[in-house]
Design a protein around this motif. Sequence first.
Motif, short mmCIF file in Angstrom:
data_model
loop_
_atom_site.label_atom_id
_atom_site.label_comp_id
_atom_site.label_asym_id
_atom_site.label_seq_id
_atom_site.Cartn_x
_atom_site.Cartn_y
_atom_site.Cartn_z
N ALA A 74 31.23 -49.15 -10.55
CA ALA A 74 30.92 -47.87 -9.90
C ALA A 74 29.43 -47.60 -10.04
O ALA A 74 28.79 -48.03 -11.00
N ALA A 75 28.88 -46.87 -9.10
CA ALA A 75 27.45 -46.56 -9.13
C ALA A 75 27.08 -45.85 -10.43
O ALA A 75 27.77 -44.94 -10.87
N ASN A 76 26.03 -46.29 -11.05
CA ASN A 76 25.50 -45.73 -12.29
C ASN A 76 26.48 -45.76 -13.46
O ASN A 76 26.37 -44.97 -14.40
N SER A 77 27.48 -46.65 -13.42
CA SER A 77 28.47 -46.69 -14.50
C SER A 77 27.99 -47.52 -15.69
O SER A 77 28.51 -47.38 -16.79
N VAL A 78 27.00 -48.36 -15.47
CA VAL A 78 26.48 -49.19 -16.56
C VAL A 78 25.02 -48.81 -16.80
O VAL A 78 24.19 -48.92 -15.92
#
Length: 99
Positions: A74-78
């Motif tokens: 998911a976007a910006n999940s890491v």
Amino acid sequence: MMRLMIAGGTYLLLLALILMFNHGAHKIQVGDISANAVTTDKLAANSVNADKLAANSVQARNITALAVTADKLAANSVTTTKLRVTEDMTVALLNAHLR
């Protein structure tokens, strides 16, 4: 009245024994899962999150090669904060890519 108290006490004792010996009996163990039985298409959305994972259960050695790719995240999940990236890790990665 005495019979009712004895029956109620016996019931509570049996209930306590059942609860005590049944605790954790339905947990899923890794050894009980056949290979490739759990895949991303079989999991409900958001069913696996950090709150549900055991400490240190997700480690690089437990991840299949190329199983985690940018299109699956998911976007910006890491972020580096979530990964707890250390200087030693960064140096090791840079060295591996410079070879």
